[in-house]
Design a protein around this motif. Structure first.
Motif, short mmCIF file in Angstrom:
data_model
loop_
_atom_site.label_atom_id
_atom_site.label_comp_id
_atom_site.label_asym_id
_atom_site.label_seq_id
_atom_site.Cartn_x
_atom_site.Cartn_y
_atom_site.Cartn_z
N LYS A 1 1.80 34.14 42.30
CA LYS A 1 2.77 34.09 41.21
C LYS A 1 3.39 32.70 41.13
O LYS A 1 3.62 32.06 42.14
N ASN A 2 3.69 32.27 39.93
CA ASN A 2 4.34 30.99 39.74
C ASN A 2 5.84 31.15 39.72
O ASN A 2 6.38 32.04 39.05
N ILE A 3 6.50 30.27 40.44
CA ILE A 3 7.96 30.24 40.42
C ILE A 3 8.38 29.31 39.29
O ILE A 3 7.90 28.18 39.19
N ILE A 4 9.28 29.80 38.45
CA ILE A 4 9.76 29.04 37.31
C ILE A 4 11.15 28.52 37.63
O ILE A 4 12.02 29.29 38.02
N HIS A 5 11.37 27.22 37.48
CA HIS A 5 12.69 26.62 37.66
C HIS A 5 13.24 26.39 36.25
O HIS A 5 12.72 25.58 35.50
N THR A 6 14.28 27.13 35.91
CA THR A 6 14.79 27.10 34.55
C THR A 6 16.30 27.32 34.56
O THR A 6 16.95 27.13 35.58
N THR A 7 16.84 27.69 33.41
CA THR A 7 18.26 28.04 33.33
C THR A 7 18.38 29.49 32.87
O THR A 7 17.49 30.03 32.20
N ILE A 8 19.47 30.12 33.25
CA ILE A 8 19.63 31.55 33.05
C ILE A 8 19.73 31.95 31.57
O ILE A 8 19.45 33.09 31.21
N ASP A 9 20.05 31.00 30.70
CA ASP A 9 20.14 31.34 29.28
C ASP A 9 18.78 31.68 28.68
O ASP A 9 18.70 32.15 27.54
N GLU A 10 17.71 31.50 29.42
CA GLU A 10 16.37 31.88 28.97
C GLU A 10 16.13 33.38 29.09
O GLU A 10 15.11 33.88 28.62
N TYR A 11 17.07 34.10 29.72
CA TYR A 11 16.87 35.53 29.99
C TYR A 11 18.02 36.36 29.43
O TYR A 11 19.12 35.86 29.19
N SER A 12 17.75 37.65 29.28
CA SER A 12 18.72 38.59 28.72
C SER A 12 19.28 39.50 29.82
O SER A 12 18.56 39.86 30.76
N ILE A 13 20.52 39.89 29.66
CA ILE A 13 21.13 40.84 30.58
C ILE A 13 20.43 42.20 30.50
O ILE A 13 20.54 43.02 31.40
N GLY A 14 19.65 42.40 29.44
CA GLY A 14 18.91 43.65 29.26
C GLY A 14 17.70 43.79 30.17
O GLY A 14 17.08 44.86 30.20
N GLU A 15 17.35 42.73 30.90
CA GLU A 15 16.21 42.82 31.84
C GLU A 15 16.49 43.92 32.87
O GLU A 15 17.60 44.02 33.40
N SER A 16 15.49 44.70 33.18
CA SER A 16 15.68 45.84 34.10
C SER A 16 16.12 45.40 35.49
O SER A 16 16.78 46.16 36.19
N ILE A 17 15.80 44.18 35.89
CA ILE A 17 16.18 43.69 37.22
C ILE A 17 17.70 43.64 37.41
O ILE A 17 18.20 43.71 38.52
N PHE A 18 18.44 43.54 36.30
CA PHE A 18 19.90 43.41 36.38
C PHE A 18 20.63 44.75 36.40
O PHE A 18 21.84 44.78 36.59
N GLU A 19 19.94 45.86 36.21
CA GLU A 19 20.60 47.17 36.13
C GLU A 19 21.41 47.50 37.38
O GLU A 19 22.58 47.86 37.29
N SER A 20 20.79 47.37 38.55
CA SER A 20 21.51 47.73 39.79
C SER A 20 22.62 46.73 40.09
O SER A 20 23.66 47.11 40.64
N ILE A 21 22.42 45.48 39.72
CA ILE A 21 23.47 44.47 39.95
C ILE A 21 24.69 44.80 39.09
O ILE A 21 25.82 44.72 39.55
N SER A 22 24.45 45.19 37.84
CA SER A 22 25.56 45.55 36.94
C SER A 22 26.36 46.72 37.49
O SER A 22 27.58 46.78 37.34
#
Length: 194
Positions: free
Chosen positions: A1-22
């Motif tokens: 897998k490629n690691i992407i170095h970016t900024t968080i504004d490229e992603y949405s809070i709707g991503e499933s990975i954020f459900e448990s954090i919320s």
């Protein structure tokens, strides 16, 4: 897998990975919007459909008189891991280790002498992973554990050989050159195998 170095504004809070954090962190949604506006740096790994499989959001901080770590650590600046999450379906695939390597590299390039992160005690998998890479529990405050990694090579110099050898991963990315028993080799890898 490629690691992407970016900024968080490229992603949405709707991503499933954020459900448990919320659910775990009261105010996470508001915080997420703030860091999107800041365009805070992050490392991500996406699946084939461009959905997040892992994320590590970070920032550098000054240790001011009011900083909770001021009385515990002897540094002026530090790198903070703000959010570190790997989807449970990806546990055991060394994705967390890859992200830890990346964040250590960022700290070293930016000449920051330490990294810290907070975690709830229930996140024992994360805590064990961080401890494997030399993060130490420094403080418990408001139900969170503060884990800290010293990135100065001086922290290794007084370790007895048997401890140094035992904790080679914890000492990453440093080698202690004072022991003649430790041999180092360079192994070239041809580009088509990399």
């Amino acid at each position: 897998k490629n690691i992407i170095h970016t900024t968080i504004d490229e992603y949405s809070i709707g991503e499933s990975i954020f459900e448990s954090i919320s659910k775990d962190y009261n105010g996470f949604d508001r915080w997420f919007k703030e860091v999107q506006l800041e365009r805070r740096n992050c490392f991500t790994i996406e699946d084939e459909e461009k959905k997040l499989e892992a994320i590590l959001i970070y920032k550098s901080e000054q240790i001011t008189e009011k900083h909770i770590l001021k009385k515990i650590v002897n540094v002026d600046n530090i790198l903070k891991i703000c959010t570190f999450k790997v989807k449970e379906t990806k546990f055991g695939k060394k994705i967390g280790e890859l992200l830890i390597h990346k964040i250590i590299k960022v700290a070293l390039i930016d000449k920051l002498p330490a990294i810290y992160v907070t975690a709830y005690p229930k996140h024992d998998y994360l805590i064990k992973l961080l401890e494997k890479f030399g993060f130490k529990k420094k403080l418990e405050h408001k139900d969170e554990i503060y884990l800290y990694k010293d990135l100065t090579k001086e922290s290794l110099l007084d370790l007895p050989f048997f401890l140094y050898q035992k904790d080679i991963v914890k000492n990453f990315p440093f080698f202690n050159d004072k022991y003649s028993e430790i041999k180092k080799f360079i192994l070239p890898i041809q580009p088509h195998y990399h």
